[in-house]
Motif scaffolding. Structure first.
Motif, PDB file in Angstrom:
ATOM      1  N   ASP A 135     -10.702   1.275   7.574  1.00  0.00           N
ATOM      2  CA  ASP A 135      -9.206   1.798   7.177  1.00  0.00           C
ATOM      3  C   ASP A 135      -8.526   0.382   6.474  1.00  0.00           C
ATOM      4  O   ASP A 135      -7.594  -0.088   6.858  1.00  0.00           O
ATOM      5  N   ASP A 136      -8.917   0.281   5.101  1.00  0.00           N
ATOM      6  CA  ASP A 136      -8.209  -0.681   4.399  1.00  0.00           C
ATOM      7  C   ASP A 136      -6.610  -0.584   4.225  1.00  0.00           C
ATOM      8  O   ASP A 136      -6.208  -1.579   4.485  1.00  0.00           O
ATOM      9  N   LEU A 137      -6.114   0.651   3.897  1.00  0.00           N
ATOM     10  CA  LEU A 137      -4.710   0.705   3.875  1.00  0.00           C
ATOM     11  C   LEU A 137      -4.057   0.496   5.169  1.00  0.00           C
ATOM     12  O   LEU A 137      -3.098  -0.213   5.316  1.00  0.00           O
ATOM     13  N   LYS A 181      -1.606  13.204  -4.634  1.00  0.00           N
ATOM     14  CA  LYS A 181      -2.559  13.559  -5.650  1.00  0.00           C
ATOM     15  C   LYS A 181      -3.811  12.853  -5.688  1.00  0.00           C
ATOM     16  O   LYS A 181      -4.700  13.290  -6.193  1.00  0.00           O
ATOM     17  N   ASN A 182      -3.720  11.865  -4.896  1.00  0.00           N
ATOM     18  CA  ASN A 182      -5.117  11.136  -4.629  1.00  0.00           C
ATOM     19  C   ASN A 182      -5.624  10.689  -3.437  1.00  0.00           C
ATOM     20  O   ASN A 182      -6.226   9.735  -2.991  1.00  0.00           O
ATOM     21  N   PHE A 183      -5.093  11.980  -2.506  1.00  0.00           N
ATOM     22  CA  PHE A 183      -5.687  11.764  -1.055  1.00  0.00           C
ATOM     23  C   PHE A 183      -7.191  11.761  -0.878  1.00  0.00           C
ATOM     24  O   PHE A 183      -7.777  11.298   0.130  1.00  0.00           O
ATOM     25  N   ALA A 184      -7.877  12.235  -1.852  1.00  0.00           N
ATOM     26  CA  ALA A 184      -9.440  12.205  -1.618  1.00  0.00           C
ATOM     27  C   ALA A 184      -9.860  11.131  -1.940  1.00  0.00           C
ATOM     28  O   ALA A 184     -11.281  10.733  -2.082  1.00  0.00           O
ATOM     29  N   SER A 185      -9.120   9.974  -2.711  1.00  0.00           N
ATOM     30  CA  SER A 185      -9.930   8.746  -3.065  1.00  0.00           C
ATOM     31  C   SER A 185      -9.459   7.656  -2.003  1.00  0.00           C
ATOM     32  O   SER A 185      -8.584   8.083  -1.134  1.00  0.00           O
ATOM     33  N   THR A 186      -9.927   6.536  -2.322  1.00  0.00           N
ATOM     34  CA  THR A 186      -9.620   5.072  -1.667  1.00  0.00           C
ATOM     35  C   THR A 186      -8.321   4.729  -2.055  1.00  0.00           C
ATOM     36  O   THR A 186      -8.265   4.355  -3.219  1.00  0.00           O
ATOM     37  N   VAL A 187      -7.247   4.881  -1.321  1.00  0.00           N
ATOM     38  CA  VAL A 187      -5.815   4.268  -1.592  1.00  0.00           C
ATOM     39  C   VAL A 187      -5.646   2.866  -0.968  1.00  0.00           C
ATOM     40  O   VAL A 187      -5.792   2.677   0.041  1.00  0.00           O
ATOM     41  N   SER A 188      -5.525   1.827  -1.895  1.00  0.00           N
ATOM     42  CA  SER A 188      -5.140   0.545  -1.479  1.00  0.00           C
ATOM     43  C   SER A 188      -3.574   0.549  -1.506  1.00  0.00           C
ATOM     44  O   SER A 188      -2.888   0.877  -2.259  1.00  0.00           O
ATOM     45  N   LEU A 189      -3.446  -0.663  -0.737  1.00  0.00           N
ATOM     46  CA  LEU A 189      -1.798  -0.817  -0.520  1.00  0.00           C
ATOM     47  C   LEU A 189      -1.174  -1.591  -1.909  1.00  0.00           C
ATOM     48  O   LEU A 189      -0.283  -1.340  -2.564  1.00  0.00           O
TER      49      LEU A 189
END
Length: 273
Positions: A135-137, A181-189
């Protein structure tokens, strides 16, 4: 006697070390480090010497050592030590404090031992995610929240309230829209901060104030919302977990149950009746 177990991990994203000791009876002679040590005692008792002063360490204590604080400890009453800690370099701590305060300064912990019950769980969750590399974020959010709380309770500097403008609200809406819009991707802080033109600490602090959840929690909520729609249409669990942005099915199941109260399989079952 407990089995002596020791684990250490370097978190490349957070740029710090996490380590875990369980069932340790070893004494540690007087020594110092050129980095910060933030530790938490789960079990065991110790006699601690820090900068020539003597202390008794008990379960539930945080140990806070500044760089070059001399310290050593010995076991008490044959009670083995279970201990979690993170090591933060001077350079990394300066980066974190600058992000939080807006000033290039270093923190100095005022006492080597403190009871901080309000932030125990925050630290333990952060530490577990560091060791699991998950869980990077969430990890990065927790790091800033934890250091923020630690400064408030145990350090020699104060955090001034950051002015929150109408422009800042617009930036938060940009962050919210990006997550949707980007929930399916890896999201970084890092990326989220860049997209909404706010530094990381300001982003997570005011996103939480404005929307009632952290960016990570909002992202997970959106993912579960989308997953529920797919579950109602009979899609396979593994396919759904990957489609909505989870790295594996077990993680998807844990998050789904934590938010909805039942497993994805149980939820899907109501549409087969």
């Amino acid at each position: 006697m407990s089995k002596d177990f020791r684990e250490i991990y370097f978190d490349k994203q957070l740029k710090l070390e996490g380590y875990y000791f369980e069932g340790v009876s070893q004494s540690f002679p007087n020594h110092f480090h050129d980095y910060y040590v933030i530790g938490f005692v789960e079990k065991g008792k110790r006699n601690l010497t820090c900068n020539t002063l003597e202390y008794e360490v008990n379960p539930g204590d945080f140990l806070l050592f500044n760089p070059f604080d001399s310290h050593g400890c010995t076991q008490v009453e044959a009670l083995d030590l279970t201990y979690r800690a993170i090591n933060v370099s001077i350079e990394r701590m300066r980066e974190i404090i600058t992000t939080i305060t807006g000033k290039e300064e270093l923190v100095k912990f005022t006492k080597p031992i403190l009871k901080l019950p309000k932030i125990d769980e925050l630290f333990l969750l952060l530490h577990q995610l560091i060791l699991e590399n998950k869980d990077d974020l969430n990890r990065e959010e927790l790091l800033y929240f934890f250091i923020d709380a630690l400064i408030a309770h145990a350090a020699d500097i104060k955090i001034e309230e950051i002015a929150f403008s109408e422009a800042s609200k617009e930036n938060l809406l940009l962050a919210k829209s990006y997550l949707e819009k980007n929930f399916a991707s890896t999201v970084s802080l890092e990326e989220l901060s860049r997209r909404c033109h706010l530094n990381k600490y300001t982003l997570i602090r005011y996103f939480t104030k404005y929307f009632g959840v952290t960016p990570y929690q909002y992202l997970q909520t959106i993912r579960i919302k989308e997953a529920k729609e797919l579950l109602s249409n009979g899609k396979e669990l593994l396919s759904i977990s990957l489609k909505v942005g989870f790295s594996d099915q077990s993680h998807f199941t844990r998050v789904f149950k934590s938010l909805i109260g039942i497993t994805p399989k149980q939820y899907q079952g109501i549409f087969k009746q």
